[in-house]
Design an enzyme around this catalytic site. Structure first.
Site, PDB file in Angstrom:
ATOM      1  CG  ASP A 166      -4.281  -0.735   3.687  1.00  0.00           C
ATOM      2  OD1 ASP A 166      -4.669  -0.554   2.523  1.00  0.00           O
ATOM      3  OD2 ASP A 166      -3.504   0.037   4.281  1.00  0.00           O
ATOM      4  CG  ASP A 221      -1.724   1.227   1.371  1.00  0.00           C
ATOM      5  OD1 ASP A 221      -2.475   1.524   0.430  1.00  0.00           O
ATOM      6  OD2 ASP A 221      -1.624   1.914   2.412  1.00  0.00           O
ATOM      7  CG  ASP A 262      -0.754   2.385   7.127  1.00  0.00           C
ATOM      8  OD1 ASP A 262      -1.236   2.289   5.975  1.00  0.00           O
ATOM      9  OD2 ASP A 262      -0.558   3.466   7.703  1.00  0.00           O
TER      10      ASP A 262
END
Length: 421
Positions: free
Chosen positions: A310, A106, A306
């Site tokens: 996600d 990410d 995080d």
């Protein structure tokens, strides 16, 4: 969590369990046959020799080392991980990591610091800069997006009075809308503006495209149906991100970056850290689908993230790796937590998995080889040629020595050093 992980079973442990399930009955049969052969054909006193050989076979074949082969390595491996700032929640994750073929990163908070800042405020159509920032901050104050926090922070630093907002609405991955001082304010992407009946001019779109090529995220602001300006927000890249990506590539892994940014911004950021596989404009609820898409293509995926959005992707991946500096739900969804939120810990965790699995295989091979070699000697195969029959006490010492050897080999993991150090 470390304690639970050390007590959990890795999938490879099932192999040891299956071997033991066949090994023990076979050993008992061999011991009985040994007794019968010595009793029928051995020298006098036959019963004494038969009992000694029978007991010696059972002692030396005791599969203690086989049972210790996996859990000792898992215990040392997870302990070493914790020492390195890598919290491995279960043994399955530690083993599965070495099978990973693709890593999805990410962007916000993983590759970048997750602390975006406003870098440019570009008013359009004779709009005062401070007014543009006040309107934008008013609407963004209600949003939970990291970019929204950057706008509010910029307004506060300039000591601007942020007016209240009414009728606030958030459209995930697109933008926000609200009423400020009696005017309808739209903040978001060009596509979001088009959905609300406003088409930005080509010359204005070029401003956003230029920002994007500089690794900045442009957000567009419209008031009562008129375009009022563009704000650029940049999120600094973590200093170790590029090195971590390079190490992942050295391990032979495919590295992807997943982000909701537009393609230009995403590509610019990916280029800075050395990632050539980018999936941009991904809505929060589409991240898990992107992981599944790779899995359907035959990849074994580790997802690193995080944020709250996600969490589904972390759960979908073969191994979810959460940043310890992120949200609680992400850390709950991930099987591996990087306590310090350091991206360099991702290749470290994968290398630790390789070392642990290699250590387990060494232990399993050593214990099986040892027992396979020891059983014929204990049964008396050397007696007809050399007159040697293994003493049960020596067999007991040898059996204990095999367990000590397995444990000693597992403890070598404490000296684990990644390739990069």
């Amino acid at each position: 969590l470390v304690k639970e992980a050390q007590g959990s079973k890795a999938p490879i442990q099932r192999l040891a369990d299956q071997i033991a399930a066949y090994f023990v009955p076979v050993v008992i049969v061999i011991a009985i046959l040994t007794f019968v052969i010595w009793y029928d054909f051995g020298p006098a006193p036959q019963l004494t020799y038969a009992l000694i050989a029978f007991v010696t076979v059972l002692i030396i074949a005791c599969p203690c080392a086989l049972g210790l082969a996996t859990p000792t390595s898992i215990m040392v491996g997870t302990g070493k991980g914790a020492e390195l700032g890598i919290l491995i929640k279960n043994a399955e994750a530690l083993e599965t990591l070495h099978k990973i073929t693709a890593v999805i990163l990410d962007k916000t908070g993983t590759i970048t610091l997750g602390k975006p800042r406003v870098t440019d405020v570009v008013p359009l159509n004779r709009t005062p800069e401070e007014e543009l920032l006040r309107w934008t901050a008013a609407v963004e104050k209600k949003s939970e997006h990291p970019l929204a926090e950057a706008v509010v922070q910029e307004a506060k630093e300039r000591k601007l009075e942020i007016p209240p907002v009414e009728a606030f609405e958030s459209f995930s991955g697109k933008g926000v809308r609200g009423t400020v001082e009696g005017q309808t304010v739209l903040v978001g992407t060009p596509a979001f503006l088009r959905e609300n009946g406003l088409e930005p001019a080509a010359k204005h779109l070029e401003i956003g495209e230029k920002m994007a090529t500089e690794a900045k995220s442009p957000i567009w602001v419209a008031v009562d149906g008129h375009l009022r300006g563009v704000l650029a927000i940049a999120d600094p890249i973590k200093e170790n991100s590029a090195r971590a990506v390079q190490q992942l590539k050295k391990l032979g892994l495919k590295v992807y970056m997943l982000t909701g940014d537009n393609p230009q911004t995403a590509t610019a950021i990916a280029r800075q850290v050395g990632i050539d596989r980018v999936v941009a404009e991904v809505l929060p609820d589409e991240k898990a689908a992107q992981v599944k898409k790779l899995q359907e293509a035959g990849e074994r995926v580790a997802m690193v993230g995080d944020g709250i959005n996600d969490a589904p992707a972390l759960a979908q991946a073969e191994v979810g790796i959460a940043m310890g500096t992120g949200t609680d739900i992400a850390m709950e969804a991930g099987e591996v937590v990087l306590i310090q939120g350091n991206l360099a810990s991702v290749p470290l965790a994968i290398e630790l998995s390789h070392a642990t699995v290699r250590n387990i295989k060494q232990n399993l091979f050593g214990s099986l080889f040892y027992n396979s070699l020891g059983i014929p000697i204990a049964a008396g195969v050397l007696y007809p040629f050399f007159g040697l029959l293994l003493n049960p006490m020596i067999a007991a010492a040898a059996m204990a020595a095999s367990s000590v050897t397995v444990v000693s080999n597992a403890l070598r993991l404490r000296k684990f050093q990644p390739r990069g150090t």
